[in-house]
Design a protein around this motif. Sequence first.
Motif, mmCIF file in Angstrom:
data_model
loop_
_atom_site.group_PDB
_atom_site.id
_atom_site.type_symbol
_atom_site.label_atom_id
_atom_site.label_comp_id
_atom_site.label_asym_id
_atom_site.label_seq_id
_atom_site.Cartn_x
_atom_site.Cartn_y
_atom_site.Cartn_z
ATOM 1 N N ASP A 223 0.802 -1.214 0.000
ATOM 2 C CA ASP A 223 0.000 0.000 0.000
ATOM 3 C C ASP A 223 0.840 1.271 0.000
ATOM 4 O OD1 ASP A 223 -2.258 -1.639 0.232
ATOM 5 O OD2 ASP A 223 -2.029 -1.721 2.411
ATOM 6 N N GLY A 224 2.160 1.152 0.165
ATOM 7 C CA GLY A 224 3.007 2.334 0.228
ATOM 8 C C GLY A 224 4.185 2.095 1.145
ATOM 9 N N PRO A 225 4.850 3.184 1.546
ATOM 10 C CA PRO A 225 6.041 3.052 2.400
ATOM 11 C C PRO A 225 5.723 2.377 3.730
ATOM 12 C CG PRO A 225 5.851 5.273 1.483
ATOM 13 C CD PRO A 225 4.554 4.571 1.192
ATOM 14 N N VAL A 226 6.684 1.644 4.234
ATOM 15 C CA VAL A 226 6.583 0.999 5.538
ATOM 16 C C VAL A 226 7.468 1.769 6.513
ATOM 17 C CG1 VAL A 226 7.130 -1.073 6.846
ATOM 18 C CG2 VAL A 226 6.060 -1.268 4.606
ATOM 19 N N ALA A 227 6.929 2.098 7.692
ATOM 20 C CA ALA A 227 7.682 2.842 8.694
ATOM 21 C C ALA A 227 8.245 1.878 9.740
ATOM 22 C CB ALA A 227 6.781 3.882 9.355
ATOM 23 N N ASP A 228 9.558 1.781 9.814
ATOM 24 C CA ASP A 228 10.256 0.982 10.828
ATOM 25 C C ASP A 228 10.351 1.857 12.081
ATOM 26 O OD1 ASP A 228 11.764 -0.839 12.204
ATOM 27 O OD2 ASP A 228 13.464 -0.834 10.812
ATOM 28 N N VAL A 229 9.246 2.006 12.787
ATOM 29 C CA VAL A 229 9.066 3.059 13.775
ATOM 30 C C VAL A 229 10.157 3.079 14.835
ATOM 31 C CG1 VAL A 229 7.524 3.974 15.558
ATOM 32 C CG2 VAL A 229 6.576 3.102 13.417
ATOM 33 N N THR A 255 10.962 5.473 22.931
ATOM 34 C CA THR A 255 10.379 5.713 21.610
ATOM 35 C C THR A 255 8.879 5.493 21.701
ATOM 36 O OG1 THR A 255 10.529 3.420 20.817
ATOM 37 C CG2 THR A 255 12.454 4.827 20.462
ATOM 38 N N GLY A 256 8.197 5.821 20.605
ATOM 39 C CA GLY A 256 6.789 5.472 20.503
ATOM 40 C C GLY A 256 6.630 3.974 20.343
ATOM 41 N N SER A 257 5.418 3.545 20.114
ATOM 42 C CA SER A 257 5.161 2.108 20.035
ATOM 43 C C SER A 257 4.725 1.642 18.656
ATOM 44 C CB SER A 257 4.099 1.709 21.061
ATOM 45 O OG SER A 257 2.882 2.401 20.818
ATOM 46 N N GLY A 258 4.539 2.568 17.704
ATOM 47 C CA GLY A 258 4.138 2.173 16.362
ATOM 48 C C GLY A 258 2.857 1.363 16.356
ATOM 49 N N ALA A 259 2.869 0.261 15.595
ATOM 50 C CA ALA A 259 1.674 -0.577 15.476
ATOM 51 C C ALA A 259 1.319 -1.274 16.781
ATOM 52 C CB ALA A 259 1.875 -1.620 14.377
ATOM 53 N N LEU A 260 2.246 -1.321 17.736
ATOM 54 C CA LEU A 260 1.934 -1.930 19.030
ATOM 55 C C LEU A 260 0.878 -1.132 19.788
ATOM 56 C CD1 LEU A 260 5.542 -2.920 20.137
ATOM 57 C CD2 LEU A 260 3.644 -4.506 19.760
ATOM 58 N N ALA A 261 0.641 0.101 19.366
ATOM 59 C CA ALA A 261 -0.409 0.899 19.995
ATOM 60 C C ALA A 261 -1.774 0.225 19.860
ATOM 61 C CB ALA A 261 -0.446 2.295 19.381
ATOM 62 N N GLU A 262 -1.936 -0.566 18.794
ATOM 63 C CA GLU A 262 -3.194 -1.286 18.607
ATOM 64 C C GLU A 262 -3.414 -2.320 19.701
ATOM 65 O OE1 GLU A 262 -3.067 -2.961 14.740
ATOM 66 O OE2 GLU A 262 -2.765 -1.040 13.722
#
Length: 374
Positions: A223-229, A255-262
């Motif tokens: 779907d587009g760029p992937v962020a290695d947060v 750091t933030g949590s990226g997709a782990l926020a879900e």
Amino acid sequence: MLTAMNPDGLPDRADLVRELRQLRRGGLPALQALVPEALRAATLHAGYARGPQDLADGAERILRAAAERLGTDDLIGRAAQCTFGLLPGRRGDPAADRRRAAALVYGVTSERFRHSQERQVVEQLAGAVLAEAREPGGRPPRPAPPGAGAAPSAAPRIVVPRTGLPGRAGSRPVTVHLAPIELLRDIDVLVSSENVHLEMSKSFRPTVSGALRRSAVVGCAADGPVADVLADELAAWVRARPGVLPLRPGTVVPTGSGALAERGVRRVYHAAVAVPDGLSYRVDPQHIATAVAGCFARARQERTEGGLALRSICFPLLGAGRGGLERGTSAEWLRWAIEDALSADPDWSVHVVTRYPDAARLFGVEAAEKAEGR
């Protein structure tokens, strides 16, 4: 096509491989419409289902058990989980996304994975399904995961009572999770073990750092760029501080949590405890205590200055993976440091995560189980 049955009542492996290849395209949701014949026979033989009413959930459960049998620390086991959507939140992913995730485990392109490793992964999973079905005496039907075959919402855990220190505040329990760290939910802060150069583990490595890095990735390459947060934020932190590396052992970087926020995770704290030593690492256990204290200090700072309502924090066995530290030593120092921190500031919900029962016992899990009559 009819499935050939062996004298032991189990299907032929070649038929099961063929069915799993077809299932790879349709994904686990396809089992709700039809459980193919060979997989059906293995599921019933293993006792994962009693009949048609729970056959789909049973088939999914035997696939999960088979992938675990291959080893979630093993490349094949992890790739099998990705290929069939057996990881939390990935059950309904399209086939292309699942193949891409499995390819990342091996660090190759999707096309190369399709022509090379995927065949081995499917064949090995088929063998593990049959091995699971051959368990002596069979297995009782397992409870269905919540929500139409989805992964459990929380990892298995045992609450270990704290004795508290004489004359000091605090007897709040510590919760020990026997699970991969990326399966945890609703914990504000997850702690990752890093080296003093803040170089995270490769996402396909079976390490805490690699697991968190992989699970925090945002986006899909289709779907587009992937962020290695996590890695990106650590790199930005270093760029803003020229000459800061190597860090003093025990330093903690948030750091933030990226997709782990879900999954209800708000922050990831990176504890730099591993010092390069030739081709390996060394960890001074005293730096575990420094890192634990630093995590609590950082969380208090973010709570008071950053307005983050942080109340819970989870530690792995710092330095006990590629850091080379014995699990018992890591657990001992971690336990001492947590006890010290909670005695001074008991207003925290503290968790420890490990995949190893022997390490969990070092936190009093075995005694807690007996006390509860387990």
